[in-house]
Design a protein around this motif. Structure first.
Motif, PDB file in Angstrom:
ATOM      1  N   THR A 160       0.100  10.896   5.395  1.00 54.50           N
ATOM      2  CA  THR A 160       0.373   9.923   6.198  1.00 54.50           C
ATOM      3  C   THR A 160       1.347   8.973   6.220  1.00 54.50           C
ATOM      4  O   THR A 160       1.962   8.548   7.205  1.00 54.50           O
TER       5      THR A 160
ATOM      6  N   SER B 267      -5.130   7.614   8.531  1.00 54.84           N
ATOM      7  CA  SER B 267      -4.114   6.762   9.347  1.00 54.84           C
ATOM      8  C   SER B 267      -4.426   5.778  10.471  1.00 54.84           C
ATOM      9  O   SER B 267      -3.747   4.666  10.419  1.00 54.84           O
TER      10      SER B 267
ATOM     11  N   VAL C 242      -8.958  -1.958  -1.134  1.00 48.93           N
ATOM     12  CA  VAL C 242      -8.646  -0.903  -1.850  1.00 48.93           C
ATOM     13  C   VAL C 242      -9.362  -0.562  -3.192  1.00 48.93           C
ATOM     14  O   VAL C 242     -10.114   0.588  -3.291  1.00 48.93           O
TER      15      VAL C 242
ATOM     16  N   LEU D 294      -6.578   1.255   2.539  1.00 49.90           N
ATOM     17  CA  LEU D 294      -5.889   2.499   2.047  1.00 49.90           C
ATOM     18  C   LEU D 294      -7.388   2.949   1.487  1.00 49.90           C
ATOM     19  O   LEU D 294      -7.633   2.255   0.548  1.00 49.90           O
ATOM     20  N   ASN D 295      -7.990   3.969   2.015  1.00 45.91           N
ATOM     21  CA  ASN D 295      -9.239   4.414   1.869  1.00 45.91           C
ATOM     22  C   ASN D 295      -9.231   5.681   0.870  1.00 45.91           C
ATOM     23  O   ASN D 295      -9.242   6.615   1.116  1.00 45.91           O
TER      24      ASN D 295
ATOM     25  N   GLY E 197      -5.446  -1.730   7.719  1.00 44.15           N
ATOM     26  CA  GLY E 197      -4.523  -2.218   6.416  1.00 44.15           C
ATOM     27  C   GLY E 197      -5.143  -1.653   5.429  1.00 44.15           C
ATOM     28  O   GLY E 197      -4.899  -2.309   4.060  1.00 44.15           O
TER      29      GLY E 197
ATOM     30  N   TYR F  75      -5.892   2.709   8.303  1.00 46.42           N
ATOM     31  CA  TYR F  75      -4.847   2.049   7.778  1.00 46.42           C
ATOM     32  C   TYR F  75      -3.940   1.339   8.883  1.00 46.42           C
ATOM     33  O   TYR F  75      -3.838   0.124   8.766  1.00 46.42           O
TER      34      TYR F  75
ATOM     35  N   ILE G 218       0.816  -1.207   0.074  1.00 51.04           N
ATOM     36  CA  ILE G 218       0.153   0.065   0.185  1.00 51.04           C
ATOM     37  C   ILE G 218       1.012   1.305  -0.083  1.00 51.04           C
ATOM     38  O   ILE G 218       0.543   2.109  -0.574  1.00 51.04           O
TER      39      ILE G 218
ATOM     40  N   HIS H 178      -6.899  -7.138   1.568  1.00 52.73           N
ATOM     41  CA  HIS H 178      -6.533  -5.537   1.342  1.00 52.73           C
ATOM     42  C   HIS H 178      -6.375  -4.992   0.142  1.00 52.73           C
ATOM     43  O   HIS H 178      -7.301  -3.817   0.011  1.00 52.73           O
TER      44      HIS H 178
ATOM     45  N   LEU I  86       2.524   5.518   8.884  1.00 57.40           N
ATOM     46  CA  LEU I  86       1.153   4.776   8.567  1.00 57.40           C
ATOM     47  C   LEU I  86       0.783   4.462  10.136  1.00 57.40           C
ATOM     48  O   LEU I  86       1.424   3.777  10.615  1.00 57.40           O
TER      49      LEU I  86
END
Lengths: 407, 291
Positions: free
Chosen positions: B234, B26, B99, B35-36, B33, B29, A169, B95, B239
């Motif tokens: 972030t 943050s 995403v 990532l938005n 985990g 994540y 990520i 994850h 993170l």
């Protein structure tokens, strides 16, 4: 080393992803043979019935596409007019370029497991680089393309070597940040060089005549087709080269590759640069086809579009990327036409607003595919085929694994 | 001197906005985990609903402003909770697919906002006090900067209090540290997932209303442009680290303002350059855990 075997293997994959029961049976039968040749180093080219049929179908498809501008076929609902008209050829050429760009993204995500959100930077560098060079320097097309390529090779090395310091990520976020910097440059329009929001119009003075004008759209169409075929062959070649195998191994288990004494970082950088160079070439042809550069070519939206294409088609499948690219481009074009039609205008507001936004429909479709159709279109086709024959591949499983490994 | 102070406060105001977006990102994540990518859409929704409320209640007084802040935060929180509950939860532990879903959601949401409110920026009115300036050390600082800074500081304090002193806060902190251990202790971490999404969405919605006053307009692209800087914040802050996000938000925004003024509008590059440097020398971020 194993190039000659894999060239036919792709043709086989074509059969398999076509969704026919015979295709999946062929694939299952051939997998053993293909794996055998990989392990044994230089192995003789084995011709099975499936491979010959697959190759024939592939070649026939390309021949049909080559002949298309000379034919008078109509596909109402898909193409705006008969196949020889410039409008249809333009759309088809766009489909092929997008499919080729999705293939280069497949090289990143499907092979090396790199979820990049900055791929548009190199596409945009191709589009804008060539446009700016043609605008400001008085040199012919090919040297201008070479110069652009040189810039992109350097750029990809710099950005790649920094962003590959992290993976998963964080890698996605960092590539996004770099691409955003590129997008900002284009938007800021330093010294009027990029044209800002309005973009640049292609200066045609130094272009060969056969690439200029609406009447020559079919030459551009053939050029786009050539680019697609070339990118497909190169991606296949890279994927089946030693570097490709190492990249796939890094995706699956980086620690183990390191223990074997290989260098994951360099291999990932190689794949990153190759993919950037290919998409830059596609960007240059895109510029010729659109005869102009627009800021969207370097925006994060474009990267996301490529990602959506790859996922729609099925992660980890070359034909999936091609099918996803074509499907998305046509759907986008059709939905835009639909949004402006009278039928939509007459609907009540609650239906009219969502339906008149192509991206809303595409975004929703994408969510549904991720949730309910892992493996994308090719995965779904294969599952259908398997249900009928109770045999077949494991595309869905493979797509899932690749996505897991990219994290 | 006055330019320096002005730049500093403008930077702090912008940093406050970055923090409001980055805090949620943050935490989400760190705990999940994920990532938005849809976080920008939460912000835009907050901004638009806040503006709608202000427009409909028809006043540009303080009550309207406070109401719009509240409504914006609630809208962001509801949207975020919905996202977690309907989309993210189905893809538990996958994850990248999570995403991808948020990418699709942000595409669809921004397109929908385009359809509802139009693509052009809508210029907005705040309380009259926002238009005035305050003299600090000879610099005339627009008042809306102070509001942004105060709101961000309050959010930071509330979050720290919540994380340090409440049961759910502790579960979240423990989950960021070691999720499998928390699960092994028999605590349902999934409730905490919905909670961080809701909190992150509320902060983003609040940030949306404030951002619309800071920039003076609302547009469907408001969230997307702030989101990218929030990503950078972030990563630089580390993170999963709330303090890291706060420190990095201020550093990035101030740096950006100074570079924009003294280095001829190169703020965005300087920020990306800072990101590259942080990655080269401290890949886990300023306050991130070294893995």
């Amino acid at each position: 080393m194993t190039t000659e075997t894999d060239a036919t293997e792709t043709q086989d994959a074509h059969g398999a992803t076509g969704g026919t029961p015979a295709g999946s049976r062929r694939r299952a039968a051939n997998r053993g043979a293909a794996e055998g040749t990989h392990d044994g180093g230089r192995a003789p080219l084995r011709l099975t019935r499936g491979k010959v049929v697959g190759a024939a179908v592939g070649i026939a498809g390309v021949v049909l596409l080559i002949l298309l501008p000379l034919l008078n076929l109509s596909l109402p609902g898909v193409l705006p007019g008969p196949t020889y008209t410039p409008g249809s050829l333009q759309l088809l050429a766009m489909c092929m370029l997008m499919a080729a760009a999705a293939l280069t993204y497949h090289l990143l995500l499907g092979v090396a497991g790199l979820l990049s959100f900055g791929h548009a930077l190199y596409f945009g560098a191709g589009v804008y680089g060539l446009a700016i060079i043609l605008q400001n320097l008085d040199i012919p097309l090919l040297p201008a393309m070479g110069l652009t390529l040189l810039v992109v090779i350097v750029l990809a090395h710099v950005v790649g070597s920094i962003s590959l310091k992290v993976s998963g990520i964080p890698f996605a976020m960092v590539t996004l940040a770099f691409a955003q910097a590129g997008s900002v440059v284009v938007g800021r329009n330093p010294e009027g060089i990029t044209g800002g929001d309005e973009g640049l119009t292609l200066r045609t003075n130094n272009l060969p005549d056969f690439l200029v004008g609406v009447a020559n759209t079919r030459n551009l169409y053939w050029l786009a087709l050539a680019v697609l075929v070339a990118v497909f062959v190169i991606v296949t070649w890279v994927q089946s080269s030693r570097a490709g195998h190492v990249a796939a191994a890094v995706r699956e288990n980086e620690l183990r590759v390191r223990v074997l004494g290989l260098q994951p970082y360099l291999v990932k950088l190689l794949i990153f640069v190759v993919s950037a160079v290919l998409v830059c070439i596609i960007g240059m042809v895109f510029l010729l086809l659109q005869s102009g550069a627009v800021p969207r070519a370097v925006s994060a939206d474009l990267t996301i579009t490529l990602l959506v294409m790859v996922v729609l088609g099925g992660v980890g499948s070359r034909w999936g990327a091609v099918i996803g690219g074509v499907f998305y481009t046509i759907l986008d074009q059709r939905l835009t036409t639909l949004a402006n039609s009278d039928a939509i205008d007459a609907l009540p507001e609650i239906l009219r607003i969502p339906l008149s936004e192509p991206l809303f429909i595409l975004g929703t479709l994408f969510i549904l595919v991720v949730l309910f159709l892992p493996g994308g279109l090719t995965g779904a086709a294969q599952r259908l085929a398997r249900r009928r024959t109770r045999r077949g591949g494991d595309r869905v499983q493979k797509s899932r694994e690749i996505l897991e490994e990219a994290a | 001197m006055s330019t320096l102070v002005l730049l500093l406060f403008t930077g702090l105001g912008l940093g406050a906005l970055y923090f409001l977006v980055a805090a949620g990102l943050s935490l989400i994540y760190g705990l999940m985990g994920v990532l938005n990518f849809a976080h920008g859409a939460f912000l835009t929704l907050g901004a638009f609903t806040g503006w709608e409320i202000a427009r409909r209640t028809g006043g540009d007084n303080w009550w309207t402003f406070l109401l719009s802040l509240l409504v914006g935060a609630v809208a962001g929180a509801l949207f975020a909770a919905f996202t977690e509950f309907v989309l993210i939860r189905r893809l538990y532990q996958r994850h990248i697919e999570q995403v991808l879903v948020t990418v699709g959601l942000s595409l669809a949401a921004v397109a929908l906002f385009d359809g509802i409110w139009g693509t052009d920026p809508v210029f907005i009115q705040g309380p009259a006090w926002f238009k005035e300036t305050t003299d600090i050390l000879g610099a005339r600082i627009p008042n809306d900067r102070f509001i942004c800074i105060i709101a961000a500081v309050l959010v930071l304090l509330a979050l720290v209090f919540f994380l340090k002193n409440t049961r759910y806060g502790m579960i979240i902190r423990a989950g960021v540290e070691n999720r499998s251990m928390v699960t092994a202790l028999g605590i349902d971490v999934r409730k905490a997932f919905t909670l961080v999404f809701t909190i992150g969405g509320a902060a983003a919605g609040l940030g949306g209303v404030l951002a619309s006053h800071y920039f003076g307009y609302v547009s469907p692209l408001l969230g997307g442009s702030l989101l990218i800087f929030a990503f950078i914040v972030t990563v630089i802050g580390g993170l999963g680290s709330l303090t890291g996000a706060a420190v990095a938000a201020v550093a990035v925004a101030v740096l950006q303002q100074f570079a924009n003024f003294y280095l001829g509008g190169t703020g965005d590059f300087v920020v990306v350059l800072a990101l590259a440097l942080v990655l080269l020398f401290r890949p886990s971020g300023l306050l991130g855990r070294t893995s």
